[in-house]
Design a protein around this motif. Sequence first.
Motif, PDB file in Angstrom:
ATOM      1  N   PHE A 125       0.847  -1.188   0.000  1.00 20.53           N
ATOM      2  CA  PHE A 125       0.000   0.000   0.000  1.00 20.53           C
ATOM      3  C   PHE A 125       0.883   1.238   0.000  1.00 20.53           C
ATOM      4  N   TRP A 126       1.902   1.224   0.859  1.00 18.19           N
ATOM      5  CA  TRP A 126       2.839   2.339   0.925  1.00 18.19           C
ATOM      6  C   TRP A 126       4.148   1.822   1.513  1.00 18.19           C
ATOM      7  N   ARG A 127       5.265   2.234   0.950  1.00 22.50           N
ATOM      8  CA  ARG A 127       6.580   1.842   1.464  1.00 22.50           C
ATOM      9  C   ARG A 127       7.214   3.010   2.214  1.00 22.50           C
ATOM     10  N   ARG A 128       8.015   2.672   3.194  1.00 21.83           N
ATOM     11  CA  ARG A 128       8.670   3.691   4.008  1.00 21.83           C
ATOM     12  C   ARG A 128       9.627   4.543   3.186  1.00 21.83           C
ATOM     13  N   GLU A 129      10.081   4.023   2.050  1.00 23.08           N
ATOM     14  CA  GLU A 129      11.030   4.759   1.216  1.00 23.08           C
ATOM     15  C   GLU A 129      10.347   5.607   0.142  1.00 23.08           C
ATOM     16  N   TRP A 130       9.017   5.632   0.126  1.00 20.76           N
ATOM     17  CA  TRP A 130       8.304   6.433  -0.863  1.00 20.76           C
ATOM     18  C   TRP A 130       7.996   7.819  -0.286  1.00 20.76           C
ATOM     19  N   LEU A 131       7.964   8.820  -1.169  1.00 17.33           N
ATOM     20  CA  LEU A 131       7.611  10.177  -0.775  1.00 17.33           C
ATOM     21  C   LEU A 131       6.603  10.737  -1.770  1.00 17.33           C
ATOM     22  N   LEU A 132       5.524  11.317  -1.263  1.00 23.78           N
ATOM     23  CA  LEU A 132       4.465  11.866  -2.113  1.00 23.78           C
ATOM     24  C   LEU A 132       4.881  13.272  -2.556  1.00 23.78           C
ATOM     25  N   VAL A 133       5.316  13.395  -3.807  1.00 21.11           N
ATOM     26  CA  VAL A 133       5.894  14.658  -4.267  1.00 21.11           C
ATOM     27  C   VAL A 133       4.862  15.597  -4.880  1.00 21.11           C
ATOM     28  N   THR A 134       3.695  15.088  -5.282  1.00 23.50           N
ATOM     29  CA  THR A 134       2.560  15.951  -5.608  1.00 23.50           C
ATOM     30  C   THR A 134       1.368  15.429  -4.817  1.00 23.50           C
ATOM     31  N   ARG A 135       0.367  16.302  -4.588  1.00 23.13           N
ATOM     32  CA  ARG A 135      -0.670  15.954  -3.625  1.00 23.13           C
ATOM     33  C   ARG A 135      -2.042  15.776  -4.252  1.00 23.13           C
ATOM     34  N   GLY A 136      -2.122  15.547  -5.540  1.00 26.14           N
ATOM     35  CA  GLY A 136      -3.403  15.253  -6.165  1.00 26.14           C
ATOM     36  C   GLY A 136      -4.330  16.445  -6.198  1.00 26.14           C
ATOM     37  N   ILE A 137      -5.509  16.246  -6.794  1.00 22.74           N
ATOM     38  CA  ILE A 137      -6.433  17.361  -6.985  1.00 22.74           C
ATOM     39  C   ILE A 137      -7.078  17.794  -5.680  1.00 22.74           C
ATOM     40  N   GLY A 138      -7.052  16.958  -4.640  1.00 26.90           N
ATOM     41  CA  GLY A 138      -7.659  17.332  -3.371  1.00 26.90           C
ATOM     42  C   GLY A 138      -6.690  17.928  -2.378  1.00 26.90           C
ATOM     43  N   TRP A 139      -5.419  18.080  -2.747  1.00 25.94           N
ATOM     44  CA  TRP A 139      -4.398  18.642  -1.863  1.00 25.94           C
ATOM     45  C   TRP A 139      -4.288  17.839  -0.567  1.00 25.94           C
ATOM     46  N   GLU A 140      -4.537  16.547  -0.630  1.00 18.46           N
ATOM     47  CA  GLU A 140      -4.447  15.693   0.548  1.00 18.46           C
ATOM     48  C   GLU A 140      -3.586  14.487   0.213  1.00 18.46           C
ATOM     49  N   PHE A 161       0.107   7.207  -6.896  1.00 19.51           N
ATOM     50  CA  PHE A 161      -0.529   6.663  -5.699  1.00 19.51           C
ATOM     51  C   PHE A 161      -1.973   7.128  -5.640  1.00 19.51           C
ATOM     52  N   PHE A 162      -2.864   6.199  -5.326  1.00 19.76           N
ATOM     53  CA  PHE A 162      -4.260   6.514  -5.052  1.00 19.76           C
ATOM     54  C   PHE A 162      -4.716   5.560  -3.963  1.00 19.76           C
ATOM     55  N   ASN A 163      -5.264   6.084  -2.893  1.00 23.32           N
ATOM     56  CA  ASN A 163      -5.525   5.244  -1.726  1.00 23.32           C
ATOM     57  C   ASN A 163      -6.645   4.233  -1.917  1.00 23.32           C
ATOM     58  N   GLU A 164      -7.305   4.246  -3.082  1.00 26.99           N
ATOM     59  CA  GLU A 164      -8.337   3.249  -3.350  1.00 26.99           C
ATOM     60  C   GLU A 164      -7.927   2.306  -4.476  1.00 26.99           C
ATOM     61  N   ASP A 165      -6.652   2.320  -4.845  1.00 27.50           N
ATOM     62  CA  ASP A 165      -6.183   1.471  -5.933  1.00 27.50           C
ATOM     63  C   ASP A 165      -4.739   1.080  -5.664  1.00 27.50           C
ATOM     64  N   ALA A 166      -4.238   0.122  -6.431  1.00 24.28           N
ATOM     65  CA  ALA A 166      -2.853  -0.306  -6.276  1.00 24.28           C
ATOM     66  C   ALA A 166      -1.918   0.740  -6.874  1.00 24.28           C
ATOM     67  N   PRO A 167      -0.747   0.954  -6.280  1.00 29.26           N
ATOM     68  CA  PRO A 167       0.205   1.905  -6.856  1.00 29.26           C
ATOM     69  C   PRO A 167       0.750   1.390  -8.181  1.00 29.26           C
ATOM     70  N   SER A 168       1.204   2.314  -9.011  1.00 28.15           N
ATOM     71  CA  SER A 168       1.753   1.928 -10.321  1.00 28.15           C
ATOM     72  C   SER A 168       2.810   2.946 -10.719  1.00 28.15           C
ATOM     73  N   PHE A 169       3.738   2.524 -11.574  1.00 31.08           N
ATOM     74  CA  PHE A 169       4.729   3.443 -12.099  1.00 31.08           C
ATOM     75  C   PHE A 169       4.138   4.212 -13.279  1.00 31.08           C
ATOM     76  N   THR A 170       4.624   5.429 -13.460  1.00 31.03           N
ATOM     77  CA  THR A 170       4.134   6.287 -14.536  1.00 31.03           C
ATOM     78  C   THR A 170       5.068   6.215 -15.735  1.00 31.03           C
ATOM     79  N   GLU A 171       4.747   6.984 -16.760  1.00 29.78           N
ATOM     80  CA  GLU A 171       5.614   7.046 -17.937  1.00 29.78           C
ATOM     81  C   GLU A 171       6.877   7.859 -17.665  1.00 29.78           C
ATOM     82  N   TRP A 172       6.924   8.571 -16.548  1.00 27.92           N
ATOM     83  CA  TRP A 172       8.092   9.364 -16.204  1.00 27.92           C
ATOM     84  C   TRP A 172       9.066   8.519 -15.399  1.00 27.92           C
ATOM     85  N   ALA A 173      10.283   8.395 -15.880  1.00 25.87           N
ATOM     86  CA  ALA A 173      11.269   7.551 -15.207  1.00 25.87           C
ATOM     87  C   ALA A 173      11.871   8.217 -13.981  1.00 25.87           C
TER      88      ALA A 173
END
Length: 610
Positions: A125-140, A161-173
């Motif tokens: 769901f979330w790893r300790r080494e991950w950091l949320l660098v943008t906060r989505g449309i809800g600023w949360e 990241f979306f808290n109601e779905d599995a995380p996935s990698f984007t097209e940005w490396a």
Amino acid sequence: MTSHAGDSLGPPVADSWARIDAWLARHAPVSRGLLRPPATPTDVEAAERRLGLTFCPDLVASLLCHDGTERGAGAPVLSFCGPFAGLAELVRDAELLRSVNDHVYPQDGDADEEGEKEGAELAAFWRREWLLVTRGIGWEAQDGLFVTCREGEHYGRVGRFFNEDAPSFTEWASLRQVVAAFADALERRLPVRGQVPVAFEGRLLWDTETSVVPRPRSPLTLAGETPEPTAPPPAPIPAPPRPRQHGASIELMVVRRGAPAPPEPYQPGLVFAAGLGPDELLRRIGVRPETLRERSRRQARHAAAGAWAARLPLMRAGTAREWAFALDEAGEAQGRRPEVLRRVSAGTRAVALWKDGPEVRLVAYGDGTPAGDVEVFRSRPGGVGRRTIGAAARTVQYGVGDRWPDASAAYTRLVASLEGRFGIAFDPELASAQELLSGLVLPLLPDLPEPARRRPLVGRDFDLADLVARTEPEVLRAALTAQLRRLTGETGLGAHPEIPPALDRLARGEAVPLTDDDPLGVRLRTVFAEARAAEPPRGRRRGGDEPPLLVTQDEGLAWQQRARAGSALRHVAELPAPLAAPAVLNARLSADWRRELTSDLAAARSALGG
């Protein structure tokens, strides 16, 4: 530490932020002012110590340009990805998501035996080494882009990241590619997540910009060139197996069969009209004259399932003494629609009866208005239903049979009651066995939805209430008509000959005739039917597969947009400007509609002497 290959691709983060700053300062200074000053190296190191992480170089470089974004109207966000987070948000969100993961998903991320595999990195769901660098449309801390600071092949990689779905990698490396994509989008008006950047009143906005096929083929025309399919004869009942003889002996076979499931009863939607013939009843319902002929029930349903029907409803009609009746045989039911019942009952009486799953309804109309004779039956668990007549209600029990046996029994009871109530002697089984006059229905114009008649809606990040409050009604209507003209041009609706004269009348402040039978009404009914025929299949439907599509997906999209423009035209023609505005503005294809609206308002004020 192993660096991901993507870290070296793309311009340095600081260069991309310099481009972003320059564009915002020139085109959206309000948004530029909401970017925070740089973080200090000391602050970055303090955040790393608190989280027990070493931030990837791209993240550090970004924070040393801007320590996130201040919240406010016009804040510079990256489309649906949201605003860039600062150190305070990075720490707070990381601690929150770590806590959620530890309490709700305690086993996530414990096993590392799969090592560098992408699936292993995302198996949490979330790893300790991950950091949320943008906060989505809800600023949360509910959605946004994350960067992984976990050593290995994926170090520095960007995911969603979306808290109601599995995380996935984007097209940005890497994060540097994200910031570079932001700069490219601003400078070259490139889409990000389906939106393009727009500068309006000093603010950066993101909006959809759509283009359509200019001359899509007509599904109804193509269907009209397709022969009506003929229903095959019913399959013969298989003969019982013959006994086999061996010399003087005969081998007898006993075949045991369970009791066959009872067939679903024939209980179509019904509409009756007093004093009309079947042809006039079908005309009032909207049947296309070129499709009129006698058909059996079997032929009607078979034909409606093919490309010939273009997904139009098909109805059959006959007589029951002095009443004409019509049956909903295939497609979306028409006989129950208030628009149809008002038209069918004009100058006479009409009665409609239908079953919709667990519900059965009987309604009566007189000369275009409900007559008040309404009965509703709703099934309950265990075969118990509630019968409502006016304000009185009582519970009744019915037997078993099909999926909704109580509703089927209520339908049968109500059919039997028609003769005593209205003098309608109708036999569904006889109607099922007869060949009756029938045809495809071009549905009547739907009533505008009730919410549209009550209050203006807000859409596309635009304060419509403020516009209405500060704009004279005459100016608003003139500007809205200009927007409607732009909309019909960009969707192609204006290419139909009935549309420009209607727009000219609206521009002159005149009423626009709009009924089901006038040329404009018929055109809009046709456009709505074209859009329905061009919709992609929604899976299997009752009684068979969806008819095949006759046009491409892009052509279908073009018809959907024409239909939206047609609906917007109806809103402008029938409603006050403040209530009609959302239908027009939300349907615009150009992302520059705000700037064009400002121009249209100025032109309207000038023309009206304001």
